[in-house]
Design a protein around this motif. Structure first.
Motif, PDB file in Angstrom:
ATOM      1  N   MET A  41       0.830  -1.202   0.000  1.00 41.73           N
ATOM      2  CA  MET A  41       0.000   0.000   0.000  1.00 41.73           C
ATOM      3  C   MET A  41       0.861   1.248   0.000  1.00 41.73           C
ATOM      4  N   PHE A  42       1.959   1.242   0.765  1.00 41.52           N
ATOM      5  CA  PHE A  42       2.867   2.393   0.763  1.00 41.52           C
ATOM      6  C   PHE A  42       3.451   2.609  -0.631  1.00 41.52           C
ATOM      7  N   ARG A  43       3.827   1.511  -1.293  1.00 39.93           N
ATOM      8  CA  ARG A  43       4.370   1.627  -2.661  1.00 39.93           C
ATOM      9  C   ARG A  43       3.322   2.233  -3.595  1.00 39.93           C
ATOM     10  N   GLU A  44       2.103   1.787  -3.462  1.00 40.65           N
ATOM     11  CA  GLU A  44       1.027   2.287  -4.320  1.00 40.65           C
ATOM     12  C   GLU A  44       0.795   3.777  -4.085  1.00 40.65           C
TER      13      GLU A  44
ATOM     14  N   ALA B  94       2.930   5.960  -2.782  1.00 38.90           N
ATOM     15  CA  ALA B  94       4.124   6.752  -3.109  1.00 38.90           C
ATOM     16  C   ALA B  94       4.348   6.875  -4.611  1.00 38.90           C
ATOM     17  N   SER B  95       3.814   5.947  -5.387  1.00 46.60           N
ATOM     18  CA  SER B  95       4.055   5.964  -6.835  1.00 46.60           C
ATOM     19  C   SER B  95       2.824   6.377  -7.638  1.00 46.60           C
ATOM     20  N   SER B  96       1.827   6.926  -6.978  1.00 49.00           N
ATOM     21  CA  SER B  96       0.611   7.323  -7.687  1.00 49.00           C
ATOM     22  C   SER B  96       0.887   8.524  -8.597  1.00 49.00           C
ATOM     23  N   SER B  97      -0.107   8.902  -9.381  1.00 49.29           N
ATOM     24  CA  SER B  97       0.057  10.009 -10.334  1.00 49.29           C
ATOM     25  C   SER B  97      -0.229  11.361  -9.701  1.00 49.29           C
ATOM     26  N   HIS B  98      -0.536  11.386  -8.409  1.00 41.32           N
ATOM     27  CA  HIS B  98      -0.804  12.651  -7.730  1.00 41.32           C
ATOM     28  C   HIS B  98       0.507  13.416  -7.492  1.00 41.32           C
ATOM     29  N   THR B  99       0.376  14.665  -7.103  1.00 41.64           N
ATOM     30  CA  THR B  99       1.564  15.434  -6.760  1.00 41.64           C
ATOM     31  C   THR B  99       2.197  14.837  -5.506  1.00 41.64           C
ATOM     32  N   ALA B 100       3.459  15.158  -5.272  1.00 44.55           N
ATOM     33  CA  ALA B 100       4.145  14.634  -4.089  1.00 44.55           C
ATOM     34  C   ALA B 100       3.437  15.086  -2.815  1.00 44.55           C
ATOM     35  N   TYR B 101       2.965  16.320  -2.801  1.00 46.57           N
ATOM     36  CA  TYR B 101       2.238  16.841  -1.643  1.00 46.57           C
ATOM     37  C   TYR B 101       0.993  15.995  -1.378  1.00 46.57           C
ATOM     38  N   GLU B 102       0.244  15.692  -2.431  1.00 47.31           N
ATOM     39  CA  GLU B 102      -0.976  14.887  -2.278  1.00 47.31           C
ATOM     40  C   GLU B 102      -0.644  13.460  -1.853  1.00 47.31           C
ATOM     41  N   ARG B 103       0.462  12.920  -2.362  1.00 46.34           N
ATOM     42  CA  ARG B 103       0.867  11.569  -1.973  1.00 46.34           C
ATOM     43  C   ARG B 103       1.161  11.509  -0.484  1.00 46.34           C
ATOM     44  N   LEU B 104       1.866  12.528   0.022  1.00 43.20           N
ATOM     45  CA  LEU B 104       2.164  12.570   1.446  1.00 43.20           C
ATOM     46  C   LEU B 104       0.878  12.674   2.259  1.00 43.20           C
ATOM     47  N   GLU B 105      -0.043  13.470   1.791  1.00 46.80           N
ATOM     48  CA  GLU B 105      -1.333  13.607   2.481  1.00 46.80           C
ATOM     49  C   GLU B 105      -2.049  12.259   2.537  1.00 46.80           C
ATOM     50  N   HIS B 106      -2.003  11.502   1.449  1.00 48.24           N
ATOM     51  CA  HIS B 106      -2.646  10.189   1.405  1.00 48.24           C
ATOM     52  C   HIS B 106      -1.954   9.199   2.347  1.00 48.24           C
ATOM     53  N   VAL B 107      -0.620   9.305   2.446  1.00 44.31           N
ATOM     54  CA  VAL B 107       0.120   8.439   3.372  1.00 44.31           C
ATOM     55  C   VAL B 107      -0.313   8.725   4.811  1.00 44.31           C
ATOM     56  N   LEU B 108      -0.436   9.997   5.157  1.00 44.13           N
ATOM     57  CA  LEU B 108      -0.848  10.365   6.510  1.00 44.13           C
ATOM     58  C   LEU B 108      -2.251   9.848   6.810  1.00 44.13           C
ATOM     59  N   ASP B 109      -3.133   9.947   5.837  1.00 47.34           N
ATOM     60  CA  ASP B 109      -4.493   9.431   6.026  1.00 47.34           C
ATOM     61  C   ASP B 109      -4.468   7.920   6.266  1.00 47.34           C
ATOM     62  N   TYR B 110      -3.642   7.232   5.513  1.00 47.69           N
ATOM     63  CA  TYR B 110      -3.562   5.770   5.642  1.00 47.69           C
ATOM     64  C   TYR B 110      -2.993   5.347   6.992  1.00 47.69           C
ATOM     65  N   LEU B 111      -2.048   6.108   7.499  1.00 44.29           N
ATOM     66  CA  LEU B 111      -1.387   5.749   8.756  1.00 44.29           C
ATOM     67  C   LEU B 111      -2.340   5.700   9.941  1.00 44.29           C
TER      68      LEU B 111
ATOM     69  N   ILE C 213      10.759   3.772   0.461  1.00 45.56           N
ATOM     70  CA  ILE C 213       9.556   4.017  -0.340  1.00 45.56           C
ATOM     71  C   ILE C 213       9.124   5.472  -0.183  1.00 45.56           C
ATOM     72  N   PHE C 214       9.168   5.968   1.055  1.00 48.22           N
ATOM     73  CA  PHE C 214       8.782   7.353   1.300  1.00 48.22           C
ATOM     74  C   PHE C 214       9.759   8.330   0.652  1.00 48.22           C
ATOM     75  N   MET C 215      11.019   7.908   0.508  1.00 50.83           N
ATOM     76  CA  MET C 215      12.009   8.782  -0.105  1.00 50.83           C
ATOM     77  C   MET C 215      11.648   9.121  -1.551  1.00 50.83           C
TER      78      MET C 215
END
Length: 210
Positions: free
Chosen positions: A75-78, A80-97, A140-142
């Motif tokens: 899930m983290f790989r998915e 982190a590699s989505s087509s969203h902006t990096a900012y949005e990807r980080l936001e999604h990671v925080l939501d998932y956590l 992955i987060f890098m």
């Protein structure tokens, strides 16, 4: 005659099953209160068979901890590699956590495991496996950092790597902590965990926004 490949598959299936049964027992009774015989009984095997897989209880505990972390890697790989902006990807990671279903198993066990490991008189055997899995997740987060430098959605005038890891650790730890304590600590609706998590997420993300 059973082939070597089939034997290995059965062995791996048994290994995974033991780890899964052990995790349920640890969550139910606590790490200190579960005996190896309890795990053998839950798996329906003899204690000697269990010791062939895990000669010591600490090795089983670490194996459960590693498997617990690995559940999230895909899930983290998915994310982190989505087509969203990096900012949005980080936001999604925080939501998932801090998803509620994560708190029912993974977070609860990791809290117990890291406390158990910190009070151990000597480093747990195989603890490096747990550390290596954490490093894999960090890598992955890098990739989000690299994406942020390209798309410009994350500030570049700050130590981005250190900031990103701090945000993820701080938000994950805080969110999990208040959610686990919410049944006894937060009775007023206006300070419910969901509102605190939203406020903290906005505070952290505002720091990295250009």
């Amino acid at each position: 005659m059973v082939s070597t490949g089939l034997r290995e598959k059965k062995k791996n299936a048994r290994y995974k099953s033991i780890v899964q049964k052990a995790e349920l027992l640890f969550l139910d009774k606590g790490l200190d209160n579960v005996q190896m015989q309890d795990v053998a009984d839950a798996e329906g095997i003899g204690i000697a068979t269990l010791f062939r897989y895990f000669p010591k209880k600490d090795k089983l505990i670490v194996a459960v901890a590693v498997a617990n972390l690995e559940k999230n890697i895909e899930m983290f790989r998915e994310l982190a590699s989505s087509s969203h902006t990096a900012y949005e990807r980080l936001e999604h990671v925080l939501d998932y956590l801090t998803r509620d279903d994560q708190l029912q198993n993974g977070v609860k066990f990791r809290e117990a495991f890291e406390s158990y490991a910190s009070f151990a008189k000597s480093p747990l055997e195989d603890i490096q496996d747990y550390i290596d899995t954490q490093k894999e997740i960090a890598q992955i987060f890098m990739s989000i950092i690299d994406a942020g430098q390209i798309d410009g959605s994350i500030r570049t005038d700050i130590p981005v790597k250190e900031t990103l890891i701090t945000i993820i650790n701080a938000y994950g730890t805080f969110g999990n902590n208040i959610a686990l304590k919410s049944p006894i600590s937060y009775l007023e609706e206006d300070i419910a965990p969901i509102h605190q998590k939203r406020i903290l997420k906005e505070m952290l993300l505002s720091y990295i926004r250009p």
